[in-house]
Every structure is written in C-alpha cells, then in structure tokens.
Design an enzyme around this catalytic site. Sequence first.
Site, PDB file in Angstrom:
ATOM      1  N   SER A  39     -48.087 -31.359  31.547  1.00 16.99           N
ATOM      2  CA  SER A  39     -48.005 -30.319  32.574  1.00 16.99           C
ATOM      3  C   SER A  39     -47.181 -29.113  32.139  1.00 16.99           C
ATOM      4  O   SER A  39     -47.342 -28.019  32.689  1.00 16.99           O
ATOM      5  CB  SER A  39     -47.418 -30.890  33.865  1.00 16.99           C
ATOM      6  OG  SER A  39     -46.107 -31.397  33.655  1.00 16.99           O
ATOM      7  N   HIS A 256     -40.824 -26.989  36.623  1.00 16.66           N
ATOM      8  CA  HIS A 256     -42.020 -26.597  35.889  1.00 16.66           C
ATOM      9  C   HIS A 256     -42.051 -25.079  35.768  1.00 16.66           C
ATOM     10  O   HIS A 256     -41.490 -24.360  36.591  1.00 16.66           O
ATOM     11  CB  HIS A 256     -43.289 -27.077  36.592  1.00 16.66           C
ATOM     12  CG  HIS A 256     -43.634 -28.504  36.317  1.00 16.66           C
ATOM     13  ND1 HIS A 256     -42.948 -29.550  36.888  1.00 16.66           N
ATOM     14  CD2 HIS A 256     -44.584 -29.062  35.518  1.00 16.66           C
ATOM     15  CE1 HIS A 256     -43.464 -30.696  36.464  1.00 16.66           C
ATOM     16  NE2 HIS A 256     -44.458 -30.422  35.633  1.00 16.66           N
TER      17      HIS A 256
END
Length: 280
Positions: A39, A256
């Site tokens: 990711s 993230h």
Amino acid sequence: MTNLARATAVTACLIALGAVSPAAADPIGGAEYVAVGDSGAATTGVRNFDISAPFRCLRSTANTPQLVARDLGLRIDDRTCNSALIADLTAPQQPGIPPQFDPLGPATRLVTVHIGANDALMAEHIVACHVYGLSGAGTCAGPDWDVDIDAIAAPYAAALQQISARAPHALIVVDGWPRYVRDGGCPALVGLRPSDAAPIQAAFDHLNSVVSRVATAHGAIYVDTSAASEGRDACAPVGVRWMEPVLATETLLPYHLNPQGMRGIADVVVPAIRAAGLPG
C-alpha cells in the site's frame, strides 16, 4: 440485449469489483515497466481510486508508480496492492490477485519495488504503541520489532534475485520509506505518547537500512526518500505533510502517503532513474 452485450456488461462489472483484471495483454517478453509493492506504493486511499484494479488492492491512478510512468513516458503494468507481502510477488495474494511478478520478462526495462513493511509487522507494532499510550501501560518498540525487521532481509534478497532472473535487462529501483513522525509526536497521532514517536521513526529508519543494504548488495538502485520528506511527516500541517496522521484528512488511511506524498516520492525517484539510465 444480445449475448455479447450481456457478457460485456458483466465483464465490466466484474472488473469494477476487482473480480477480474482488464483484458490487456502484456507486450511479448514482458511489460515495459512493472511496479510491485504494497500500500505504500499502491494507494492514496479514497483519492484517485482505480476502479479497474482489484478492489482489495485500493490501487490509485495517482500513486507514485503511475506518476513515475507518466514522467518517463513508459507503459506501466502496475501490480502494487494493499496489504501485499513479499510472498505475494511470486504467489497469488488471493483469488483475483495474481502474483505481482507475472508481467516481468526480457523486454522489461524498469521495475520499481516498495514492499516489506507488512512482512516486518510495522502496522501491528505501531497499533500496539498507540494502544499502550491510551492504556498508559506497555513499552513501544521492544526488541522483537527489530527482530521482525531484520527477518525480511533474506526473502527480500530472494525477491530481487527473482526479478533479475525474470527480467534480466531491467533496471531495478527500490525506494525506501519517508519520514513518518517527528520527535515528540503531535495531537493528530491520537493516543501516541510523546516519548513513543521517536521509537516509531527509528523502526522505519531500521527498515530503510535493511532494505538499502539488500538492494545495494544485489545491484539495485536504492532511493532514499527520508531526507526529501523531512518536515512533511504526519504532524506537519495539511497541504505540507506527505504522511497522513491517525486523524487522516485526505485519504482516510493513517500512516499512509497522501497525493502530495506520492508526488513527492515520484519527484525523488524519477531523477534517480534518469541518472542511472534505462536500458534500451
């Protein structure tokens, strides 16, 4: 509606749901540019969502590999996928998500790699740090975290060897992890004790050192992204930060990269590729 029309409509729906991949064959001998990873390379969360990719992958149309491909004018086969492990490079991650190495071949000119955080159990350890902070008990980043990070070296090396075997003419580029948190943390990192911010960043620095060492030993290009992201960690203001905090404002994915972060990483990776030179 004809049978052909029905079949076309069903296929389109399955693609949107991630049950199948678009029917676009790779060039004979392999795709020109293959991006593999987890990711950290695949997703900007709810932003720029790629509906043609398997839903599980949360792949973005504005992730770093896509930006690198556009900047360099390369045809990309982006296989990056949320929650991917090193083992998923050579085996299906789950039904509908084939091995990420599938499009590699003699004609492949560039392979970018960003993977290993899930194998090192980074998310699990970070969550534990936040839980300890909320409960007021427990030690963040004990020695077992270092053990988990060191353990990825051997499978990472094997993966790079596989890339060279499958795509012998490709330039292999490995990018590291940017700055995640600053010393002392911040309120946006809910529950994290100020004293636990530095150990989390130290763990990512350790992960970078392991991957850098393995990549260099294999002859791959390692791209450090930590220096360029200084001051752009999860505690930086909106519009400045590359990394989203627990109270994520852009991606809904804590810890993230947001779209600015993906662009920032691409702006470091692309010059490194140009300096190294792509095979003809």
